[in-house]
Design a protein around this motif. Structure first.
Motif, PDB file in Angstrom:
ATOM      1  N   THR A  84       0.702  -0.926   0.004  1.00  0.00           N
ATOM      2  CA  THR A  84      -0.038   0.020  -0.341  1.00  0.00           C
ATOM      3  C   THR A  84       0.822   1.274   0.333  1.00  0.00           C
ATOM      4  N   VAL A  85       1.816   0.942   1.010  1.00  0.00           N
ATOM      5  CA  VAL A  85       2.824   2.333   0.773  1.00  0.00           C
ATOM      6  C   VAL A  85       3.643   2.781  -0.484  1.00  0.00           C
ATOM      7  N   ASN A  88       1.157   3.981  -3.064  1.00  0.00           N
ATOM      8  CA  ASN A  88       0.540   5.777  -2.445  1.00  0.00           C
ATOM      9  C   ASN A  88       1.370   6.316  -3.434  1.00  0.00           C
ATOM     10  N   ALA A  89       2.891   5.774  -2.796  1.00  0.00           N
ATOM     11  CA  ALA A  89       4.284   6.561  -3.547  1.00  0.00           C
ATOM     12  C   ALA A  89       4.197   6.792  -5.033  1.00  0.00           C
ATOM     13  N   GLU A  90       3.788   5.537  -5.709  1.00  0.00           N
ATOM     14  CA  GLU A  90       3.748   5.107  -6.994  1.00  0.00           C
ATOM     15  C   GLU A  90       3.011   6.349  -7.790  1.00  0.00           C
ATOM     16  N   ALA A 116       9.695   8.668   4.643  1.00  0.00           N
ATOM     17  CA  ALA A 116       8.739   8.428   5.320  1.00  0.00           C
ATOM     18  C   ALA A 116       9.547   8.666   6.342  1.00  0.00           C
ATOM     19  N   ALA A 117      10.208   7.009   6.930  1.00  0.00           N
ATOM     20  CA  ALA A 117      10.739   6.584   6.987  1.00  0.00           C
ATOM     21  C   ALA A 117      11.456   6.698   8.364  1.00  0.00           C
ATOM     22  N   PRO A 174      -3.357   2.823  10.513  1.00  0.00           N
ATOM     23  CA  PRO A 174      -3.408   1.419  10.207  1.00  0.00           C
ATOM     24  C   PRO A 174      -2.064   0.448  10.628  1.00  0.00           C
ATOM     25  N   MET A 175      -0.730   1.424  10.652  1.00  0.00           N
ATOM     26  CA  MET A 175       0.590   0.927  11.225  1.00  0.00           C
ATOM     27  C   MET A 175       0.511   0.372  12.184  1.00  0.00           C
TER      28      MET A 175
END
Length: 197
Positions: A84-85, A88-90, A116-117, A174-175
């Motif tokens: 999902t992450v 979203n970045a794509e 983001a990390a 939701p993480m």
């Protein structure tokens, strides 16, 4: 036997030169002793063959490391849905018309994930610093774990730290946040070296 030292105890025993053969069997016997003690309480193993000439030399080594040894370690990591992450970045990445553009697009996505990390890691360090004496963090050890951390905490201080981590978990949904410990301070103790044979 146990050799008490302030709030700690070292597991020690006399040895002779012939007992310190560097064989797989000898190392395995050492490991079995370590594992036996680990089932009975917090244990921080030292390297097989660590020797002290007498109890005073052992006490000196324990004194040198006591400030860290008499702490505990709590570990946590943040988990996100990597697929999902990435998606979203794509979606935010510029379109690619050529192979060169595709390489740039891939680099853009990877940089967004790393940023983001790193932002998550910084937020966690700021939130958890009041509860920890030292923090080590790792970024993107795996695609699904943007942040991993080890925290050095005073004995008795782990509960407040774990409560703060639980609050971070609620805020990051939701993480997910995994928290383990308290453990002996594995990531914070430099090697305890003997003084010879």
């Amino acid at each position: 036997w146990l050799s008490p030292f302030r709030g700690l105890a070292a597991v020690v025993g006399p040895v002779t030169d012939w007992q310190l053969t560097d064989t797989a069997a000898a190392a395995q016997a050492h490991e079995q002793v370590v594992e036996w003690f680990m089932t009975r309480g917090s244990t921080l193993p030292v390297r097989y063959g660590t020797l002290f000439s007498n109890e005073a030399a052992l006490s000196d080594a324990l004194e040198q490391h006591y400030a860290t040894l008499y702490r505990v370690e709590v570990e946590f990591r943040i988990l996100w849905d990597a697929e999902t992450v990435w998606s979203n970045a794509e979606e935010q990445a510029p379109p690619a018309a050529t192979d060169v553009d595709e390489e740039l697009r891939l680099h853009y996505i990877q940089e967004r994930l790393r940023a983001a990390a790193e932002s998550l890691a910084q937020q966690c360090r700021e939130r958890l610093a009041p509860y920890a004496e030292a923090i080590t963090t790792s970024i993107l050890e795996t695609e699904g774990a943007p942040v991993s951390a080890s925290l050095l905490v005073a004995r008795g201080g782990a509960d407040a730290l774990v409560d703060e981590i639980a609050q971070i978990q609620r805020e990051l949904r939701p993480m997910q946040v995994e928290c383990t410990g308290p453990w002996p301070p594995y990531h914070f103790v430099s090697a305890i070296k003997g003084d010879g044979s």
